[in-house]
Design an enzyme around this catalytic site. Structure first.
Site: not given
Length: 353
Positions: A51, A74, A127, A158, A217
């Site tokens: 990614g 991945d 979100r 993530s 965060h």
């Protein structure tokens, strides 16, 4: 004819990592490969290595002298990334793993697992959209970690980290492998941004600045403690408001600058490697490794909170207290806790539902 056969065999062996194959189809068996890589060091897996964050992260980890074996996993494009990075003349041996069927192989025996897997927030995405996708990804990956390398240090990148770390904790609890010392949400990018933006205001080298960033965060949960900056420095109320706002909105700033073409991938990869390097030095036994991270905590009434932690061979050895806060920071902390509590509960409920 025999010479041609020998040459073909050598080429096949060398190129064995370029495409995913079943173990029984590979000329060079895993048991024939170097067990720990070209140098002594640690085994690191990156989940989501193809990614936008994963690729520069993998490149930088390949350069780390403490890494002996680097596993890249991945669901798409891993062979190409693996081939590209494997050409770098550094000590770590690189192996690629493609798709769910190779996830467990990617994790067996790992010392450190870094998870940048997931989708970035894009224009028009809420979100909730981001959470619903990435929550499932983190759940699946952590189930495999619990099975294959339950003693590994796990660094979660993530987003939304405020929720994905609680998700990981619940998965590990269900599996009976949960050790809060070994699960860390990576908030280093907030610290990196704080150091950079403060240095710009002060006109100094950002490498000489250390700003603790606590809370979470995302948005207002990101709380830079400018009163505790090193070296000590005072700011005007206007400077505090500007710096706090810019640190909290560093992510959207990059998204806007990239005009919908991406998010903060390069700076995130840099910050992730900086934090991973701290974890590896701590695993090696180096003393005095202190960084900010989002962890299971009793610093506040919340079950998870980002603050300074002392790292050691088992992960988090000590969670440091917040220290003295000024009025602005105390008020901001109360606002941050309300939003952070909702994010934590959302992550926990995702697993318990």
């Amino acid at each position: 004819m025999e010479a041609n056969s020998g040459a073909s065999d050598r080429i096949s062996r060398i190129a064995g990592h370029l495409r995913p194959q079943r173990e029984d189809d590979v000329c060079l068996k895993r048991s024939d490969c170097r067990a720990k890589g070209g140098v002594s060091g640690f085994k690191v897996a990156i989940l989501g290595a193809a990614g936008g964050i994963g690729q520069p992260l993998a490149m930088l980890m390949k350069m780390n002298p403490l890494v002996s074996l680097l596993h890249l996993y991945d669901v798409v494009n891993t062979p190409g990334v693996t081939s590209d990075i494997s050409h770098m003349d550094t000590g770590a041996v690189v192996r690629g793993f493609l798709g769910q069927q190779q996830l467990e192989d990617a994790l067996i025996g790992m010392d450190l697992v870094i998870i940048p897997a997931g989708v970035p927030r894009k224009p028009g995405m809420t979100r909730d959209d981001l959470f619903n996708i990435n929550a499932g990804i983190v759940k699946t990956l952590c189930e495999a970690i619990a099975k294959c390398c339950p003693k590994a240090i796990v660094n979660v990148i993530s987003n939304p980290v405020n929720s994905t770390v609680p998700i990981a904790a619940e998965v590990f609890k269900r599996a009976g492998t949960y050790d809060p010392k070994r699960l860390l949400g990576v908030t280093m990018l907030d610290v990196v941004r704080a150091n950079t933006f403060v240095a710009e205001v002060l006109g100094v080298d950002p490498r000489d600045v250390d700003v603790p960033v606590v809370g979470g965060h995302a948005g207002i949960t990101i709380l830079p403690l400018l009163s505790q900056i090193k070296p000590p420095c005072s700011f005007t109320p206007k400077e505090i408001e500007y710096l706090t706002g810019r640190i909290q909105n560093g992510g959207p700033e990059v998204v806007e600058a990239k005009a919908g073409a991406g998010s903060a991938t390069l700076s995130m990869a840099y910050a992730a490697v900086k934090f991973a390097d701290a974890c590896l030095h701590a695993l090696r036994g180096d003393a005095g490794i202190i960084e900010c991270a989002y962890v299971a905590s009793q610093v506040t009434e919340l079950p998870f909170f980002a603050s300074k932690v002392r790292l050691g061979r088992v992960g988090v050895e000590e969670i440091l207290p917040l220290g003295p806060l000024n009025d602005y920071e105390r008020e901001s902390l109360e606002k941050a806790k309300k939003e952070l509590a909702a994010s934590i509960e959302k992550g926990i409920s995702f697993i318990r539902k």
